[in-house]
Design a protein around this motif. Structure first.
Motif, mmCIF file in Angstrom:
data_model
loop_
_atom_site.group_PDB
_atom_site.id
_atom_site.type_symbol
_atom_site.label_atom_id
_atom_site.label_comp_id
_atom_site.label_asym_id
_atom_site.label_seq_id
_atom_site.Cartn_x
_atom_site.Cartn_y
_atom_site.Cartn_z
ATOM 1 N N PRO A 1 36.156 36.843 55.342
ATOM 2 C CA PRO A 1 34.931 36.378 54.674
ATOM 3 C C PRO A 1 34.429 37.340 53.598
ATOM 4 O O PRO A 1 33.674 36.914 52.713
ATOM 5 N N PHE A 2 34.818 38.604 53.659
ATOM 6 C CA PHE A 2 34.380 39.532 52.623
ATOM 7 C C PHE A 2 35.298 39.406 51.408
ATOM 8 O O PHE A 2 36.490 39.689 51.477
ATOM 9 N N ASN A 3 34.719 38.972 50.295
ATOM 10 C CA ASN A 3 35.444 38.885 49.036
ATOM 11 C C ASN A 3 34.878 39.962 48.115
ATOM 12 O O ASN A 3 33.837 39.784 47.486
ATOM 13 N N GLY A 4 35.553 41.090 48.071
ATOM 14 C CA GLY A 4 35.033 42.235 47.333
ATOM 15 C C GLY A 4 34.891 42.008 45.856
ATOM 16 O O GLY A 4 33.960 42.522 45.219
ATOM 17 N N VAL A 5 35.798 41.242 45.270
ATOM 18 C CA VAL A 5 35.734 40.978 43.824
ATOM 19 C C VAL A 5 34.490 40.166 43.490
ATOM 20 O O VAL A 5 33.733 40.493 42.573
ATOM 21 N N LYS A 6 34.265 39.079 44.257
ATOM 22 C CA LYS A 6 33.087 38.240 43.998
ATOM 23 C C LYS A 6 31.808 39.020 44.276
ATOM 24 O O LYS A 6 30.816 38.905 43.535
ATOM 25 N N PHE A 7 31.813 39.797 45.354
ATOM 26 C CA PHE A 7 30.644 40.611 45.715
ATOM 27 C C PHE A 7 30.276 41.528 44.544
ATOM 28 O O PHE A 7 29.116 41.624 44.143
ATOM 29 N N LYS A 8 31.259 42.192 43.978
ATOM 30 C CA LYS A 8 31.031 43.118 42.878
ATOM 31 C C LYS A 8 30.573 42.379 41.620
ATOM 32 O O LYS A 8 29.647 42.809 40.915
ATOM 33 N N GLU A 9 31.209 41.257 41.321
ATOM 34 C CA GLU A 9 30.833 40.495 40.123
ATOM 35 C C GLU A 9 29.400 39.974 40.219
ATOM 36 O O GLU A 9 28.650 40.012 39.238
ATOM 37 N N ASP A 10 29.009 39.498 41.399
ATOM 38 C CA ASP A 10 27.639 39.009 41.586
ATOM 39 C C ASP A 10 26.629 40.138 41.416
ATOM 40 O O ASP A 10 25.553 39.951 40.833
ATOM 41 N N LEU A 11 26.980 41.326 41.931
ATOM 42 C CA LEU A 11 26.103 42.476 41.771
ATOM 43 C C LEU A 11 25.934 42.843 40.295
ATOM 44 O O LEU A 11 24.827 43.152 39.840
ATOM 45 N N GLU A 12 27.016 42.797 39.549
ATOM 46 C CA GLU A 12 26.957 43.163 38.131
ATOM 47 C C GLU A 12 26.067 42.185 37.354
ATOM 48 O O GLU A 12 25.325 42.592 36.455
ATOM 49 N N LYS A 13 26.147 40.926 37.700
ATOM 50 C CA LYS A 13 25.289 39.936 37.039
ATOM 51 C C LYS A 13 23.813 40.230 37.333
ATOM 52 O O LYS A 13 22.963 40.141 36.446
ATOM 53 N N GLU A 14 23.523 40.560 38.595
ATOM 54 C CA GLU A 14 22.150 40.861 38.972
ATOM 55 C C GLU A 14 21.661 42.149 38.300
ATOM 56 O O GLU A 14 20.519 42.236 37.829
ATOM 57 N N LEU A 15 22.530 43.148 38.237
ATOM 58 C CA LEU A 15 22.167 44.409 37.585
ATOM 59 C C LEU A 15 21.912 44.199 36.092
ATOM 60 O O LEU A 15 21.003 44.809 35.510
ATOM 61 N N ALA A 16 22.709 43.351 35.488
ATOM 62 C CA ALA A 16 22.530 43.081 34.056
ATOM 63 C C ALA A 16 21.199 42.397 33.773
ATOM 64 O O ALA A 16 20.613 42.543 32.697
ATOM 65 N N LYS A 17 20.668 41.665 34.776
ATOM 66 C CA LYS A 17 19.392 40.966 34.594
ATOM 67 C C LYS A 17 18.199 41.825 35.016
ATOM 68 O O LYS A 17 17.209 41.948 34.290
ATOM 69 N N ASN A 18 18.315 42.414 36.226
ATOM 70 C CA ASN A 18 17.133 43.047 36.814
ATOM 71 C C ASN A 18 17.336 44.492 37.274
ATOM 72 O O ASN A 18 16.396 45.101 37.784
ATOM 73 N N GLY A 19 18.524 45.032 37.142
ATOM 74 C CA GLY A 19 18.784 46.364 37.658
ATOM 75 C C GLY A 19 18.252 47.462 36.773
ATOM 76 O O GLY A 19 17.637 47.209 35.723
#
Length: 342
Positions: A136-154
């Protein structure tokens, strides 16, 4: 003067050829010697097994299992590839079609991709296969989702800085997202992990009551994002590797040896009239095989003389030998079985 120039040119050509691996040729030294699989001693039988027998394993249940490529009736191609169960005489008792060699564990379990591209585990060669799900852990998607959030609000949101800093911002976000993804990997993947195995191009994780395949591990785009932190693969490698079945034939025996050789030609890997490519030797290797005091001789023709194209493996506790022939003379490598005639 002209003769001197010719001598110089010829000398330069010889030097150039030699430096590129060109070897002086000669005739077949033993034209009357039998060419494999024919041989000189009628007391020894050498017959094609009709397949290429790869590594053979013995399981904790004392079963012989291994990867085999079976030749078609004409011997022109492999009709199928299988994980096989053998008897003590290496007759195939049962088999399962596979696309390529795979991990066989100490209990005789093995894996394959089915026609739908799903990973399956066979608990024994006649069992109904069990599907191995993606972790269930998809590290690539997890990282990509984090980057999108960081680009908006990080802390390094792209709207807070001018475009001229976009490169530095991307590097910072990559570092943050990678380290957070690795934190998640440690919490979601490593707890309870018993062992891992790498086969068929993926990693399989074994827990007490479940197995998963995992291949979507987070990776940093910039090396600076790693810092001193261990990668996910490094952390996995510190766990036990699952037990593979033991090799039935542990090494090649020295009952077969090259007694002589003859380079009868040179093949070229390329080049033209002005620039030479590299050369490889073609010719004969002359062999001697000994079984329980009986000796037979034969020759084998092919590329790269001296590479020991014919090798032998002894079945433990028997006078049965597997003779393996590399595929530069034959279109497909073939295993032969050599025994003393009764």
């Amino acid at each position: 003067m002209k003769n001197l120039i010719k001598i110089i040119i010829i000398s330069l050509v010889i030097v150039q050829l030699t430096s590129c691996g060109y070897t002086r040729t000669e005739d077949d030294k033993f034209p009357e010697m039998a060419a494999f699989p024919d041989h000189s001693n009628d007391m020894i039988s050498i017959k094609s097994a009709g397949m290429r027998i790869d590594t053979i394993y013995t399981t904790s249940k004392n079963e012989l299992m291994g990867y085999v490529e079976i030749l078609d009736a004409d011997g022109d191609s492999y009709s199928k590839k299988v994980i096989a169960k053998f008897d003590k005489n290496l007759n195939i008792m049962d088999s399962v079609s596979v696309s390529r060699n795979t991990f066989i564990n100490k209990n005789g379990q093995f894996y394959r991709y089915n026609r739908e591209g799903e990973l399956e585990r066979f608990d024994n060669i006649s069992a109904t296969p069990v599907l191995i799900p993606e972790h269930p852990f998809n590290g690539v998607k997890f990282k990509e989702d984090l980057e999108k959030e960081l680009a908006k609000n990080g802390p390094f949101a792209t709207h807070k800085f001018p475009d001229s800093l976009s490169y530095e911002i991307a590097m910072k976000n990559d570092s943050i997202s990678y380290h957070r993804a690795v934190d998640a990997f440690e919490k979601q993947v490593l707890p309870g992990l018993l062992c891992f195995k790498y086969t068929l191009g993926i990693t399989i994780l074994t827990y007490a009551n479940q197995e998963y395949r995992i291949n979507n591990l987070p990776r940093a785009l910039w090396d600076s994002a790693y810092g001193d932190r261990k990668t996910c693969n490094t952390m996995l490698s510190e766990y036990l590797e699952c037990d593979r079945a033991k090799k039935y034939i542990t090494h090649y025996k020295d009952h077969i040896k090259i007694t002589d050789q003859a380079v009868t030609g040179n093949g070229s890997s390329g080049g033209n009239h002005f620039v030479f490519g590299s050369f490889y030797t073609k010719g004969f290797e002359y062999y001697e095989l000994e079984i329980e005091g009986e000796v037979t001789t034969f020759k084998n023709y092919g590329n790269v003389v001296g590479s020991h194209r014919v090798t032998s493996r002894n079945l433990p506790g028997t006078n049965v030998y597997l003779i393996d022939v590399k595929g530069d003379m034959y279109d497909h490598p073939v295993t032969y079985i050599a025994t003393l005639k009764e």
